[in-house]
Design a protein around this motif. Structure first.
Motif, mmCIF file in Angstrom:
data_model
loop_
_atom_site.group_PDB
_atom_site.id
_atom_site.type_symbol
_atom_site.label_atom_id
_atom_site.label_comp_id
_atom_site.label_asym_id
_atom_site.label_seq_id
_atom_site.Cartn_x
_atom_site.Cartn_y
_atom_site.Cartn_z
ATOM 1 N N LEU A 132 9.475 21.331 12.759
ATOM 2 C CA LEU A 132 9.084 22.612 12.157
ATOM 3 C C LEU A 132 10.318 23.242 11.523
ATOM 4 O O LEU A 132 11.357 23.384 12.179
ATOM 5 N N LEU A 133 10.190 23.575 10.238
ATOM 6 C CA LEU A 133 11.335 24.089 9.471
ATOM 7 C C LEU A 133 10.971 25.392 8.773
ATOM 8 O O LEU A 133 9.824 25.610 8.389
ATOM 9 N N VAL A 155 6.502 20.122 9.091
ATOM 10 C CA VAL A 155 5.773 21.389 8.943
ATOM 11 C C VAL A 155 6.768 22.381 8.362
ATOM 12 O O VAL A 155 7.854 22.570 8.917
ATOM 13 N N LEU A 156 6.401 22.982 7.225
ATOM 14 C CA LEU A 156 7.357 23.885 6.563
ATOM 15 C C LEU A 156 6.765 25.277 6.400
ATOM 16 O O LEU A 156 5.682 25.452 5.848
ATOM 17 N N ASN A 157 7.531 26.246 6.856
ATOM 18 C CA ASN A 157 7.263 27.657 6.542
ATOM 19 C C ASN A 157 8.344 28.023 5.503
ATOM 20 O O ASN A 157 9.484 28.266 5.878
ATOM 21 N N PRO A 158 7.989 28.006 4.218
ATOM 22 C CA PRO A 158 9.023 28.173 3.173
ATOM 23 C C PRO A 158 9.458 29.633 3.031
ATOM 24 O O PRO A 158 9.264 30.254 1.997
ATOM 25 N N LEU A 177 2.909 26.472 5.853
ATOM 26 C CA LEU A 177 2.373 27.753 6.342
ATOM 27 C C LEU A 177 3.151 28.844 5.643
ATOM 28 O O LEU A 177 4.380 28.923 5.787
ATOM 29 N N LEU A 178 2.458 29.655 4.853
ATOM 30 C CA LEU A 178 3.174 30.635 4.027
ATOM 31 C C LEU A 178 2.320 31.870 3.809
ATOM 32 O O LEU A 178 1.108 31.844 4.029
ATOM 33 N N ASN A 179 2.977 32.960 3.388
ATOM 34 C CA ASN A 179 2.211 34.168 3.086
ATOM 35 C C ASN A 179 1.981 34.256 1.575
ATOM 36 O O ASN A 179 2.440 33.400 0.807
ATOM 37 N N GLU A 180 1.270 35.320 1.151
ATOM 38 C CA GLU A 180 0.871 35.365 -0.259
ATOM 39 C C GLU A 180 2.077 35.586 -1.185
ATOM 40 O O GLU A 180 2.053 35.140 -2.339
ATOM 41 N N ILE A 181 3.128 36.228 -0.675
ATOM 42 C CA ILE A 181 4.319 36.427 -1.523
ATOM 43 C C ILE A 181 4.984 35.073 -1.773
ATOM 44 O O ILE A 181 5.313 34.712 -2.899
ATOM 45 N N GLU A 182 5.161 34.314 -0.683
ATOM 46 C CA GLU A 182 5.754 32.980 -0.843
ATOM 47 C C GLU A 182 4.846 32.084 -1.678
ATOM 48 O O GLU A 182 5.331 31.268 -2.487
ATOM 49 N N GLY A 183 3.542 32.258 -1.511
ATOM 50 C CA GLY A 183 2.583 31.482 -2.303
ATOM 51 C C GLY A 183 2.736 31.771 -3.784
ATOM 52 O O GLY A 183 2.680 30.857 -4.626
ATOM 53 N N LYS A 207 -1.664 19.874 4.048
ATOM 54 C CA LYS A 207 -2.575 20.901 4.557
ATOM 55 C C LYS A 207 -1.849 22.240 4.398
ATOM 56 O O LYS A 207 -0.623 22.298 4.557
ATOM 57 N N VAL A 208 -2.611 23.279 4.086
ATOM 58 C CA VAL A 208 -1.981 24.558 3.774
ATOM 59 C C VAL A 208 -2.633 25.683 4.574
ATOM 60 O O VAL A 208 -3.864 25.755 4.653
#
Ligand code: RIB
Length: 300
Positions: A132-133, A155-158, A177-183, A207-208
């Motif tokens: 997990l990164l 698994v990346l949380n950018p 796994l990201l929020n809408e800003i990162e998206g 998978k997102v």
């Protein structure tokens, strides 16, 4: 299957303010605390509190020994946390009266990873293990390549999203796994569906999970999508809510839950975290999450 979280560890200097300080303004703070945090360590603690055995790898300075103490307190394996020269990572966090925050990050020891350290850590892990990164440490691209080469699932949380991610081969990522800003930063799109489409176009195998704050969260795998509303709570401090969500969602994947069940579990855990001050100390235990009776009020 072992779980490694290779990521940041920060001392969070948290200031309670009426509103986030504006450009050129000086504002009195009503209180100040030093908390243990860092996206990486918060996510390790969330995994541990969800009942997943987890190894955290990272670097701290002499000023950050309390971060190791927190690992011991919450059951995170700290064998791959080394003490190095200089200061630990730290943040200056303002939390306003509605629990919103703004974070200024100083990388410190988090930015002093070396290839030798990466090799040492990864020698303890192998095919099928999860890594997990997040994006608060240096050499993320190197870690990703080496972990992928060993057959680990990435698994990346950018987060935070910045130019360092351009060096990474994101085609190696199994879960984002990201929020809408990162998206939006990743795809240039604002609408959740368009963000998901954009990620799917670039990385069709991944998978997102997209989190949307009060509007809930969405899981996407190929053509399949499922949605989860947010649980309405009185926010005290939103710091580490996303990290709590990430740790709990990954715990659901590991335990074989369906994506919709994982979203629900992670949403409950994140809702509980925002009702408490602090970063990793605000993450609830699995027992607490299973007892949570909150109402799911908003469906995205
Ligand atoms: O996601 C919250 C975390 O971001 C804080 O604990 C802070 O250390 C920053 O890394």
């Amino acid at each position: 299957m072992k779980v490694l979280c290779f990521g940041s560890m920060n001392l969070d200097y948290v200031y309670q303010v009426d509103h986030i300080v504006r450009l050129g303004e000086t504002e009195n703070s009503a209180g100040m605390r030093v908390n243990c945090g860092g996206k990486g360590l918060n996510q390790s603690v969330a995994l541990a509190k969800a009942g997943v055995p987890v190894w955290h790898a990272g670097l701290i300075g002499q000023d950050g020994i309390s971060l190791i103490d927190k690992c011991k307190e919450y059951g995170v394996n700290a064998d791959y946390i080394h003490v190095t020269e200089g200061r630990s990572g730290h943040t200056i966090i303002q939390v306003d009266k509605d629990g919103n925050n703004s974070i200024l990050l100083f990388g410190g020891a988090n930015r002093r990873m070396t290839e030798a350290f990466v090799d040492e850590v990864l020698s303890g892990f192998g095919e099928g293990d999860i890594i997990l990164l997040q994006n608060e440490i240096n050499l993320l691209d190197v870690i990703m390549d080496k972990a992928y080469g060993k057959g680990m699932q990435i698994v990346l949380n950018p987060s935070p999203y910045n130019e360092d991610l351009n060096k990474c081969d994101l085609g190696k990522v199994a879960y984002f796994l990201l929020n809408e800003i990162e998206g939006e930063q990743m795809t240039g799109e604002k609408e959740p569906e368009k963000i998901l489409e954009g990620i799917h176009r670039k990385y069709p195998e991944a998978k997102v999970v997209l989190t949307l704050g009060e509007a809930g969260s969405i899981f996407m795998c190929g053509g399949t999508i499922c949605r989860q509303g947010a649980f309405k709570v009185k926010a005290v401090d939103t710091t580490a809510a996303g990290d709590t969500f990430t740790g709990y969602f990954i715990s659901s994947v590991i335990s074989g839950m369906k994506p919709e069940e994982g979203l629900c579990l992670a949403s409950k855990a994140a809702a509980m975290a925002v009702t408490r001050p602090g970063a990793l100390d605000s993450v609830p235990t699995m027992e607490e999450v299973l007892e949570f009776q909150g109402k799911e009020t908003i469906i995205c």
